[in-house]
Design an enzyme around this catalytic site. Structure first.
Site, PDB file in Angstrom:
ATOM      1  N   GLU A 197     -22.583 -63.986   5.731  1.00 15.64           N
ATOM      2  CA  GLU A 197     -22.713 -63.191   6.597  1.00 15.64           C
ATOM      3  C   GLU A 197     -23.245 -62.074   6.048  1.00 15.64           C
ATOM      4  O   GLU A 197     -22.344 -61.313   5.350  1.00 15.64           O
ATOM      5  CB  GLU A 197     -21.417 -63.097   7.198  1.00 15.64           C
ATOM      6  CG  GLU A 197     -21.557 -61.906   8.462  1.00 15.64           C
ATOM      7  CD  GLU A 197     -20.296 -61.208   8.651  1.00 15.64           C
ATOM      8  OE1 GLU A 197     -20.156 -60.546  10.020  1.00 15.64           O
ATOM      9  OE2 GLU A 197     -19.399 -61.140   7.925  1.00 15.64           O
TER      10      GLU A 197
ATOM     11  N   ASP B 161     -17.556 -64.341   4.349  1.00 18.71           N
ATOM     12  CA  ASP B 161     -17.395 -63.256   5.166  1.00 18.71           C
ATOM     13  C   ASP B 161     -17.686 -61.964   4.701  1.00 18.71           C
ATOM     14  O   ASP B 161     -17.666 -61.909   3.359  1.00 18.71           O
ATOM     15  CB  ASP B 161     -15.963 -63.231   5.851  1.00 18.71           C
ATOM     16  CG  ASP B 161     -15.887 -62.236   6.642  1.00 18.71           C
ATOM     17  OD1 ASP B 161     -16.732 -62.106   7.576  1.00 18.71           O
ATOM     18  OD2 ASP B 161     -14.829 -61.054   6.507  1.00 18.71           O
TER      19      ASP B 161
END
Length: 644
Positions: free
Chosen positions: A377, A324
């Site tokens: 990401e 993330d």
């Protein structure tokens, strides 16, 4: 409880505890990638006595004791002892059993700071809002041997990868029991049945690591080695992964090495110093999330984080890690104004320590587990995110194409009458489409914080909204790249996603929602069964535009190709509600072109307009190709065709 704590002689470590001199050296050097095997709390036998061995990294502590339910939270009865100059404290408590609740009581040598901390390496923590750790083990009899042996092929860049993104606490709830979430064991058969029926290949779970604030969805992690106790024990979570594997479904976990919350029981200001985080707020405080940023330049922090990554791959058999907020790690000035950040040693904005960490992470996990994938990401134009480290890349397997997601949703928000002026938002992607190995994400981030659900983003009346959403999904599956859909998107959930409630499964009683769900199921089936749609997802040899310039009619057409010359799929999309009758489309071969899928079919909630199963090619050159089809393009629809 009267106990004896052995003195930790550095020369006789095996008698004193679990940690060896080599373990300590590697941890301090940033190369102990399996620190979880000995650090934290482990049930073991030392000197013929059963009990638990404890260890914790707290180099600036003056005293560390283990407190818990077993000693009445007495801060002085069970001290740990320093392991030389390693900064690690260790000790053994006899007769301690599984299920004992504990914390580390730390007295700092800085400013007399005193705090009780959960175990950073804890295998299980109390169910929030309680914050103590629990002595536990990871004993489990796995039954996924066949999956583990063959999973590399299912994770390959040439394989169909269609990901169903799930927040476990809100996928399905038991309304009759105060709307409670399903446990890990309860959700396993339900989720497996659904994912298998919908023909998704992978499940990606929003962070399951323990987190105090449920509203963070797991993205503010405190337990980097513990699945959240909200849904069960570590063995219960193992059961979920095992069950999915036995049903042929891969499991990806969201992993958050970018930042952590400031809760007192967690990693923040751990031993009275900024141990895990940077001390300067210009480096150590995240202005967007009000969280703390790991100090990647510190060896022990790298050992901690890399051990966490290895832990989930090792002990929980997961098939991939989605990292993330990579962009926030790469840039020192991320979300910061001038004067609010510190440049690197060369005066630049790149976080050199984070870059080294990400490369080290990818290098080590792929070396140990070649059958897995890592996903970044990453929302900027940082080059070579998914390229090998030896070429200067970051070493990820795949990268989320956030630009595609943004441009495509912005395009679809336009009334169709205006779309001809925004045609480039659909075509721009192919200027960079093979610079990385991409995943096309329609993720949870697009249906929260007032953004509305996907169906509500679509313009027009109800019929047009659903036609637009079917068209969006059709165009997504036509594009090169792996696919990701957030739960609820596949059947057109009406309200914005909320973590406190279950999905709106009840809307499936309505034909438009059920039709959309059928469409996604058929897209997944076609994507998996047609090599042309997945073999070259990351290779330009598998893609050609047929016509990307028909902005006046807002249509696009493309050709997808597989390894065999016979494997060809033509996709044509009409982004307006105006049917196109007799639309000429250039194709590479003669013969009958069968209509594989038509998003306007009645079974998907469409009007039923189409080409009666297929069209015969005629020898009329167009679009630079020797043959052409005379097609009926239904309104707001995608067609998939292949040569017989």
């Amino acid at each position: 409880m009267k106990t004896t704590n052995p003195t930790l002689d550095p020369n006789s470590r095996s008698e004193a505890g679990l940690l060896t001199e080599q373990d300590l050296y590697l941890f301090n050097e940033g190369h102990n990638y399996r620190a979880y095997e000995k650090m934290g709390a482990h049930l073991t036998s030392i000197g013929g006595q059963q009990g638990a061995c404890f260890s914790v990294w707290a180099p600036n502590a003056r005293q560390v004791t283990v407190i818990g339910s077993f000693n009445g939270w007495d801060q002085g009865s069970h001290p740990l002892h320093p392991c030389g100059s390693s900064g690690i404290w260790e000790g053994f408590i006899p007769a301690l059993t599984k299920g004992s609740v504990y914390k580390f009581h730390i007295v700092s040598n800085r400013h007399g700071h005193v705090v009780d901390k959960a175990d950073p390496f804890g295998l299980l923590h109390e169910k929030p809002p309680r914050t103590a750790s629990v002595v536990w083990d990871l004993e489990y009899q796995w039954s996924d041997q066949d999956w583990m042996k063959n999973r590399q092929g299912r994770n390959a860049l040439q394989a169909p990868i269609s990901i169903y993104e799930v927040h476990l606490g809100s996928w399905m709830r038991v309304r009759e029991e105060h709307n409670r979430p399903l446990s890990y064991r309860e959700v396993a058969p339900r989720l497996a049945d659904y994912v298998q029926r919908m023909r998704f290949t992978h499940v990606e779970l929003l962070p399951v690591m323990e987190h105090p604030f449920y509203g963070s969805w797991g993205y503010q992690t405190t337990g980097y080695f513990a699945p959240t106790a909200r849904y069960g024990t570590p063995q219960d979570f193992m059961y979920l992964v095992d069950y999915l594997h036995q049903r042929g479904i891969a499991v990806i976990l969201d992993w958050v090495p970018s930042h952590f919350p400031s809760d007192e029981h967690g990693l923040a200001y751990f031993d009275g110093t900024h141990l895990f985080e940077h001390s300067d707020s210009r480096q150590g405080f995240h202005p967007d999330w009000k969280t703390l940023i790991f100090n990647y330049g510190r060896n022990e922090v790298r050992s901690f984080l890399l051990s966490s990554a290895m832990f989930w791959l090792d002990k929980y058999h997961v098939d991939g890690l989605r990292v993330d907020a990579v962009a926030s790690m790469l840039y020192l000035d991320y979300s910061r104004k001038e004067g609010q950040w510190l440049p690197n040693r060369y005066g630049g904005r790149e976080n050199l320590e984070a870059i080294d960490f990400l490369r080290q992470f990818n290098q080590e996990v792929y070396k140990e587990y070649p059958g897995i994938q890592t996903f970044a990401e990453e929302s900027t134009a940082w080059p070579m995110v998914s390229r090998p480290i030896y070429l200067g890349g970051l070493g990820f397997g795949l990268k989320w194409d956030m630009g595609w997601m943004h441009d495509t949703l912005e395009y679809f928000a336009n009334d169709p009458i205006h779309r001809k002026y925004h045609h480039n938002q659909l075509t721009f992607r192919m200027l960079y489409g093979f610079t990385e190995n991409f995943v096309l994400p329609l993720s949870h981030d697009e249906v929260v914080y007032g953004k509305g659900s996907l169906i509500r983003k679509m313009p027009g009346d109800e019929w047009q909204k659903f036609a637009n959403l079917r068209l969006l999904f059709g165009y997504m599956y036509a594009q090169p790249g792996k696919k990701l859909l957030f739960m609820g998107d596949e059947f057109g959930q009406v309200r914005e996603w909320t973590h406190d409630g279950g999905l709106e499964w009840e809307v499936l009683q309505y034909p438009v929602h059920h039709g959309l769900q059928n469409w996604v199921e058929q897209l997944n089936r076609l994507y998996a069964n047609e090599p042309a749609l997945h073999e070259f997802d990351a290779d330009p040899k598998g893609f050609e535009w047929i016509d990307c310039n028909d902005n006046a009619a807002s249509t696009l057409s493309l050709l997808r190709k597989g390894k065999s010359p016979k494997q060809q799929v033509v996709v044509v999309c009409n982004f307006t509600p105006v049917p196109r009758i007799g639309y000429r489309l250039g194709v590479p071969t003669a013969g009958f072109w069968r209509e594989l899928l038509n998003s306007d079919a009645k079974e998907y909630g469409g009007s039923g307009m189409g080409n009666a199963g297929g069209v015969m090619a005629v020898e009329e050159p167009v679009h630079g190709r020797p043959y052409s089809l005379h097609l009926t393009l239904p309104p707001l629809a995608a067609l998939f065709l292949t040569a017989e």
